[in-house]
Write a protein that holds these residues in place. Sequence first.
Motif, PDB file in Angstrom:
ATOM      1  N   UNK A  28      -1.900  -4.491  -1.263  1.00 28.74           N
ATOM      2  CA  UNK A  28      -3.328  -4.771  -1.051  1.00 28.74           C
ATOM      3  C   UNK A  28      -4.096  -3.498  -0.734  1.00 28.74           C
ATOM      4  N   UNK A  29      -3.539  -2.645   0.127  1.00 22.04           N
ATOM      5  CA  UNK A  29      -4.214  -1.408   0.508  1.00 22.04           C
ATOM      6  C   UNK A  29      -4.352  -0.465  -0.682  1.00 22.04           C
ATOM      7  N   UNK A  30      -3.283  -0.340  -1.486  1.00 25.04           N
ATOM      8  CA  UNK A  30      -3.330   0.567  -2.633  1.00 25.04           C
ATOM      9  C   UNK A  30      -4.312   0.081  -3.685  1.00 25.04           C
ATOM     10  N   UNK A  31      -4.307  -1.218  -3.961  1.00 29.90           N
ATOM     11  CA  UNK A  31      -5.213  -1.751  -4.975  1.00 29.90           C
ATOM     12  C   UNK A  31      -6.671  -1.569  -4.547  1.00 29.90           C
ATOM     13  N   UNK A  43      -8.617  10.102   9.623  1.00 28.16           N
ATOM     14  CA  UNK A  43      -9.659   9.335   8.939  1.00 28.16           C
ATOM     15  C   UNK A  43      -9.076   8.257   8.048  1.00 28.16           C
ATOM     16  N   UNK A  44      -7.842   8.441   7.587  1.00 26.66           N
ATOM     17  CA  UNK A  44      -7.196   7.434   6.742  1.00 26.66           C
ATOM     18  C   UNK A  44      -6.369   6.439   7.537  1.00 26.66           C
ATOM     19  N   UNK A  45      -5.818   6.857   8.684  1.00 31.34           N
ATOM     20  CA  UNK A  45      -4.858   6.005   9.393  1.00 31.34           C
ATOM     21  C   UNK A  45      -5.369   5.463  10.716  1.00 31.34           C
ATOM     22  N   UNK A  46      -6.350   6.119  11.340  1.00 30.81           N
ATOM     23  CA  UNK A  46      -6.784   5.679  12.670  1.00 30.81           C
ATOM     24  C   UNK A  46      -7.440   4.307  12.648  1.00 30.81           C
ATOM     25  N   UNK A  54       2.286   4.001   4.548  1.00 29.73           N
ATOM     26  CA  UNK A  54       2.409   4.465   3.162  1.00 29.73           C
ATOM     27  C   UNK A  54       1.050   4.481   2.463  1.00 29.73           C
ATOM     28  N   UNK A  55       0.237   3.447   2.722  1.00 30.96           N
ATOM     29  CA  UNK A  55      -1.087   3.409   2.097  1.00 30.96           C
ATOM     30  C   UNK A  55      -1.977   4.543   2.608  1.00 30.96           C
ATOM     31  N   UNK A  59      -0.849   7.474   3.632  1.00 30.51           N
ATOM     32  CA  UNK A  59      -0.289   8.744   3.166  1.00 30.51           C
ATOM     33  C   UNK A  59      -0.559   9.003   1.687  1.00 30.51           C
ATOM     34  N   UNK A  60      -0.708   7.948   0.902  1.00 27.54           N
ATOM     35  CA  UNK A  60      -0.862   8.128  -0.547  1.00 27.54           C
ATOM     36  C   UNK A  60      -2.065   9.000  -0.911  1.00 27.54           C
ATOM     37  N   UNK A  61      -3.265   8.766  -0.378  1.00 24.03           N
ATOM     38  CA  UNK A  61      -4.384   9.660  -0.735  1.00 24.03           C
ATOM     39  C   UNK A  61      -4.148  11.106  -0.306  1.00 24.03           C
ATOM     40  N   UNK A  62      -3.524  11.288   0.862  1.00 19.39           N
ATOM     41  CA  UNK A  62      -3.233  12.643   1.317  1.00 19.39           C
ATOM     42  C   UNK A  62      -2.194  13.310   0.425  1.00 19.39           C
ATOM     43  N   UNK A  63      -1.181  12.532  -0.008  1.00 21.74           N
ATOM     44  CA  UNK A  63      -0.169  13.087  -0.911  1.00 21.74           C
ATOM     45  C   UNK A  63      -0.789  13.482  -2.249  1.00 21.74           C
ATOM     46  N   UNK A  64      -1.748  12.689  -2.735  1.00 24.63           N
ATOM     47  CA  UNK A  64      -2.432  13.044  -3.982  1.00 24.63           C
ATOM     48  C   UNK A  64      -3.139  14.386  -3.856  1.00 24.63           C
TER      49      UNK A  64
END
Length: 540
Positions: free
Chosen positions: A11-14, A76-79, A110-111, A113-118
């Motif tokens: 859901x988070x990735x989509x 900003x992505x995880x807090x 994981x959701x 981390x994905x934008x940061x990994x990109x």
Amino acid sequence: MYLFENPVLQKELVSNLRMNRTFVLLFAYVALLGLLVYAAWPAEERLDMSNSDKAKPLVNLLFLGQYMLMSLMAPSFAAGAITGEKERDSFEMLMASPVKPGAIVFGKLAASLCPLAELMIGSLPVVMLCLPLGGVQFFEVVAAYVAMISSVALFTAISLWCSSYFSRTSSSLVVSYLLILPLAMLGVFIWQALEQLGPARLVVVCGVVPVACLSVTAMLLFDTSRRLLAAPDLGSAGQQAIDLGTEAESAVGLYIKREEFPDRLFAPPKRTTFLPEDANPIYDKEIRSEIFSQGTLMLRLVIQISMGLALPLMGILLFLKQHLAPWYIAYVLLFNMLVGPVFTAGSVTSERERQTLDMLLTTLISPWQMMWGKLLSGLRVSSVLTAFLMWPVVLACIMPLDFWYNLPTMFGYFVVVFLACCTTAMTALFCSTLFQKTSTSLLATYLIIITLFLVPLAADRFVQFFGKSGTAEDFVQLAGIASPFVAIFNLPLEVASSPGPPQGSLPLFFGHLVFAILYNAALLCTVMWLFQVRWRVSDN
């Protein structure tokens, strides 16, 4: 259940992939790195590739710059991963689902981390362009990225762990920054200190750092999952009711007594009498109830973490090595950058989120009272918290130290800090009038403040290190008037422990004072216009 069939992760990735900001952020990030490489590329038409180390400063610039940017972006992505569920009134449904708490936490991590990994992977081609210049091996770049990815994973886990303790994203965000930034600075110092080890640094970076980061990450994820298993009692729509008396009884460490000094300076007790005729009801509501409606956990953590970091810095920078006093003021400014916007960024957006803005606008309270009430309540809390860190400076001036002969400079430090408090609070109130959500308002405030306060410093270091033209130096020096950090480092400080004669540029200091006053005045006029015109036309 944890990776391929995790409904939370899917859901988070989509939802993230359907938003344009992910691709815009990736494009802007890679474009920025490309511009940095272009600007720092050697001016020589011919380079001796067999005996050149031109790539080393470039790669260090890109790696350390990315490392600090990722450290700032991770919260900003995880807090808001868990607090966002509480704010959207979906936390109760998530807890009632058959998904295991461990799967929920892992999916959120994981959701996030994905934008940061990109971003980190997307920057690899830009870094590889620098390798033909010589001086850096491919394995050194790989080691740097392994350390950076491991550290970012730890910072994301810290933010997610903080998100499980609070009901508001703003509280989770500021505590995450207070925990992450010291660790990020420590990582930079370790990387620089290990530079002399040569190949041994690769062993430490590729072996010790990932194991340590992943071990702490696993412990944080386990504790976060445990907290979800023992979720607090929830009321209607998943809202947690917090009683300050019960919280005080169970508080560990610092205990805030709102009836006593100095606690009542930033946390006055609730009103038990009628409001005076000439009092501002907006200010009274905000300072006595609204700011502390979700408890004092965030406030207690902010005070304890900031004072814990200030004690060793105070001893070293103010009393042992007095010529480094501006660095302690820089720590105070950094603290205000992080904490100041939190108490004002939700002043108006919280009214929108609770759908009470229309009722507020139909009252007899004037726009002037609304604006000043919300501004002064947040400014009072942030300035008092910042003033706690300035008391050691007063003590240093009273004691028989060299600061006694630099009282104008010390007074200048106080003026710069006061203007910084006003700037952060005024910027947060301005963003709160423009955006619909508190989290968006807070992040926009951080972006503006970082641009004003820190970008001039980074640009100055870039120009000095890579030796660009005099026109660029003049432009960067002029842009430095926006930064209070530039102002404090340009105040003359003459102490016995100084390695050389006092250096400073008073025009830059006074230029910053003029800029800060004009900037805040412009925002004040804009916010007043928004209070009087924009809302009454568009929201009613």
